[in-house]
Design a protein around this motif. Structure first.
Motif, PDB file in Angstrom:
ATOM      1  N   ASN A   1      39.285  39.503  57.318  1.00  0.00           N
ATOM      2  CA  ASN A   1      38.874  40.904  57.441  1.00  0.00           C
ATOM      3  C   ASN A   1      40.035  41.890  57.522  1.00  0.00           C
ATOM      4  O   ASN A   1      40.008  42.819  58.330  1.00  0.00           O
ATOM      5  CB  ASN A   1      37.926  41.081  58.632  1.00  0.00           C
ATOM      6  CG  ASN A   1      36.642  40.313  58.427  1.00  0.00           C
ATOM      7  OD1 ASN A   1      36.115  40.229  57.321  1.00  0.00           O
ATOM      8  ND2 ASN A   1      36.125  39.734  59.502  1.00  0.00           N
ATOM      9  N   LEU A   2      41.030  41.719  56.673  1.00  0.00           N
ATOM     10  CA  LEU A   2      42.148  42.663  56.650  1.00  0.00           C
ATOM     11  C   LEU A   2      41.691  44.046  56.196  1.00  0.00           C
ATOM     12  O   LEU A   2      42.303  45.047  56.561  1.00  0.00           O
ATOM     13  CB  LEU A   2      43.267  42.147  55.751  1.00  0.00           C
ATOM     14  CG  LEU A   2      44.014  40.924  56.289  1.00  0.00           C
ATOM     15  CD1 LEU A   2      45.046  40.435  55.275  1.00  0.00           C
ATOM     16  CD2 LEU A   2      44.678  41.213  57.628  1.00  0.00           C
ATOM     17  N   SER A   3      40.623  44.099  55.410  1.00  0.00           N
ATOM     18  CA  SER A   3      40.113  45.404  54.963  1.00  0.00           C
ATOM     19  C   SER A   3      39.622  46.220  56.150  1.00  0.00           C
ATOM     20  O   SER A   3      39.725  47.449  56.149  1.00  0.00           O
ATOM     21  CB  SER A   3      39.005  45.233  53.925  1.00  0.00           C
ATOM     22  OG  SER A   3      37.939  44.474  54.467  1.00  0.00           O
ATOM     23  N   LEU A   4      39.100  45.578  57.179  1.00  0.00           N
ATOM     24  CA  LEU A   4      38.654  46.296  58.380  1.00  0.00           C
ATOM     25  C   LEU A   4      39.863  46.743  59.199  1.00  0.00           C
ATOM     26  O   LEU A   4      39.875  47.840  59.748  1.00  0.00           O
ATOM     27  CB  LEU A   4      37.756  45.405  59.242  1.00  0.00           C
ATOM     28  CG  LEU A   4      36.419  44.964  58.615  1.00  0.00           C
ATOM     29  CD1 LEU A   4      35.676  44.036  59.561  1.00  0.00           C
ATOM     30  CD2 LEU A   4      35.575  46.156  58.231  1.00  0.00           C
TER      31      LEU A   4
ATOM     32  N   ILE B   1      44.636  40.328  51.149  1.00  0.00           N
ATOM     33  CA  ILE B   1      43.316  40.067  51.722  1.00  0.00           C
ATOM     34  C   ILE B   1      43.346  38.730  52.440  1.00  0.00           C
ATOM     35  O   ILE B   1      44.212  37.894  52.174  1.00  0.00           O
ATOM     36  CB  ILE B   1      42.190  40.074  50.649  1.00  0.00           C
ATOM     37  CG1 ILE B   1      42.424  39.001  49.590  1.00  0.00           C
ATOM     38  CG2 ILE B   1      42.067  41.446  50.023  1.00  0.00           C
ATOM     39  CD1 ILE B   1      41.288  38.862  48.575  1.00  0.00           C
ATOM     40  N   GLY B   2      42.409  38.555  53.360  1.00  0.00           N
ATOM     41  CA  GLY B   2      42.311  37.303  54.100  1.00  0.00           C
ATOM     42  C   GLY B   2      41.367  36.322  53.418  1.00  0.00           C
ATOM     43  O   GLY B   2      40.837  36.590  52.344  1.00  0.00           O
ATOM     44  N   ARG B   3      41.155  35.191  54.074  1.00  0.00           N
ATOM     45  CA  ARG B   3      40.272  34.160  53.496  1.00  0.00           C
ATOM     46  C   ARG B   3      38.803  34.573  53.539  1.00  0.00           C
ATOM     47  O   ARG B   3      37.967  34.000  52.841  1.00  0.00           O
ATOM     48  CB  ARG B   3      40.501  32.819  54.179  1.00  0.00           C
ATOM     49  CG  ARG B   3      40.073  32.759  55.625  1.00  0.00           C
ATOM     50  CD  ARG B   3      40.390  31.399  56.253  1.00  0.00           C
ATOM     51  NE  ARG B   3      39.981  31.352  57.626  1.00  0.00           N
ATOM     52  CZ  ARG B   3      40.715  31.742  58.649  1.00  0.00           C
ATOM     53  NH1 ARG B   3      41.931  32.224  58.433  1.00  0.00           N
ATOM     54  NH2 ARG B   3      40.260  31.673  59.875  1.00  0.00           N
TER      55      ARG B   3
ATOM     56  N   VAL C   1      31.918  46.592  43.031  1.00  0.00           N
ATOM     57  CA  VAL C   1      32.338  46.055  44.326  1.00  0.00           C
ATOM     58  C   VAL C   1      33.314  47.053  44.941  1.00  0.00           C
ATOM     59  O   VAL C   1      34.148  47.621  44.230  1.00  0.00           O
ATOM     60  CB  VAL C   1      33.035  44.689  44.175  1.00  0.00           C
ATOM     61  CG1 VAL C   1      33.636  44.228  45.492  1.00  0.00           C
ATOM     62  CG2 VAL C   1      32.069  43.648  43.642  1.00  0.00           C
ATOM     63  N   ILE C   2      33.207  47.247  46.251  1.00  0.00           N
ATOM     64  CA  ILE C   2      34.180  48.069  46.971  1.00  0.00           C
ATOM     65  C   ILE C   2      34.873  47.174  48.001  1.00  0.00           C
ATOM     66  O   ILE C   2      34.219  46.557  48.843  1.00  0.00           O
ATOM     67  CB  ILE C   2      33.513  49.278  47.671  1.00  0.00           C
ATOM     68  CG1 ILE C   2      32.806  50.165  46.646  1.00  0.00           C
ATOM     69  CG2 ILE C   2      34.558  50.072  48.461  1.00  0.00           C
ATOM     70  CD1 ILE C   2      31.966  51.281  47.253  1.00  0.00           C
ATOM     71  N   MET C   3      36.204  47.104  47.886  1.00  0.00           N
ATOM     72  CA  MET C   3      37.064  46.399  48.849  1.00  0.00           C
ATOM     73  C   MET C   3      38.253  47.297  49.111  1.00  0.00           C
ATOM     74  O   MET C   3      38.823  47.840  48.161  1.00  0.00           O
ATOM     75  CB  MET C   3      37.578  45.069  48.271  1.00  0.00           C
ATOM     76  CG  MET C   3      36.651  43.906  48.434  1.00  0.00           C
ATOM     77  SD  MET C   3      37.314  42.408  47.639  1.00  0.00           S
ATOM     78  CE  MET C   3      38.619  41.942  48.754  1.00  0.00           C
ATOM     79  N   PHE C   4      38.656  47.449  50.358  1.00  0.00           N
ATOM     80  CA  PHE C   4      39.791  48.313  50.716  1.00  0.00           C
ATOM     81  C   PHE C   4      39.605  49.709  50.129  1.00  0.00           C
ATOM     82  O   PHE C   4      40.550  50.306  49.624  1.00  0.00           O
ATOM     83  CB  PHE C   4      41.111  47.716  50.213  1.00  0.00           C
ATOM     84  CG  PHE C   4      41.623  46.579  51.051  1.00  0.00           C
ATOM     85  CD1 PHE C   4      42.476  46.820  52.115  1.00  0.00           C
ATOM     86  CD2 PHE C   4      41.253  45.277  50.778  1.00  0.00           C
ATOM     87  CE1 PHE C   4      42.956  45.778  52.885  1.00  0.00           C
ATOM     88  CE2 PHE C   4      41.726  44.225  51.545  1.00  0.00           C
ATOM     89  CZ  PHE C   4      42.575  44.477  52.603  1.00  0.00           C
TER      90      PHE C   4
END
Length: 144
Positions: free
Chosen positions: A137-140, A6-8, A95-98
């Protein structure tokens, strides 16, 4: 399990609170995650202490009047970004990430003077993610 990078800053979804793809700052110096909260009130409801709270900014019209209630909360002593100890309410949510859903805890605090309304601490990302501070925003980007 392979850890995702993930990014900052990342976009996260908090489905139980109706918040979709909101920006959160990753802070590996913070243990607990926190979210901007404009209102908290403890009341007894049917003999159970209940916390009522409103997250994110009141000038954000989409979430302006959304009051959330929970009886599943605690209080936690934390050091704020200025090094001062304060007692905050701590609540849990999904929480939802990736596209991965997991439980996370947030302390509720006034982040109106901060650039980001949500801060992701080590406890949320530990064992699941690695942080590349050069990225955002690496998830995007992973969806493309």
């Amino acid at each position: 399990m392979e850890k995702k990078v993930i990014g900052r800053r990342e976009r996260i979804t908090l489905p139980e609170w109706g918040l979709k793809m909101v920006t959160a700052k990753v802070d590996t110096g913070a243990y607990t995650s926190s979210i901007h909260c404009t209102y908290t009130e403890e009341r007894e409801v049917d003999g159970v202490m209940t916390l009522f709270y409103r997250v994110l900014s009141p000038d954000n019209k989409k979430y302006k009047d959304k009051i959330i209630a929970t009886s599943n909360y605690t209080q936690k002593k934390v050091k704020n970004s200025f090094g001062q100890a304060e007692v905050r309410y701590k609540v849990s949510t999904k929480v939802i990430m990736f596209e991965e859903e997991f439980d996370a805890e947030f302390t509720l605090t006034d982040r109106s003077k901060m650039r980001n309304a949500i801060l992701i601490g080590r406890k949320m990302i530990q064992g699941k993610f690695l942080v590349d501070v050069a990225e955002v925003n690496l998830s995007l980007k992973s969806k493309k």
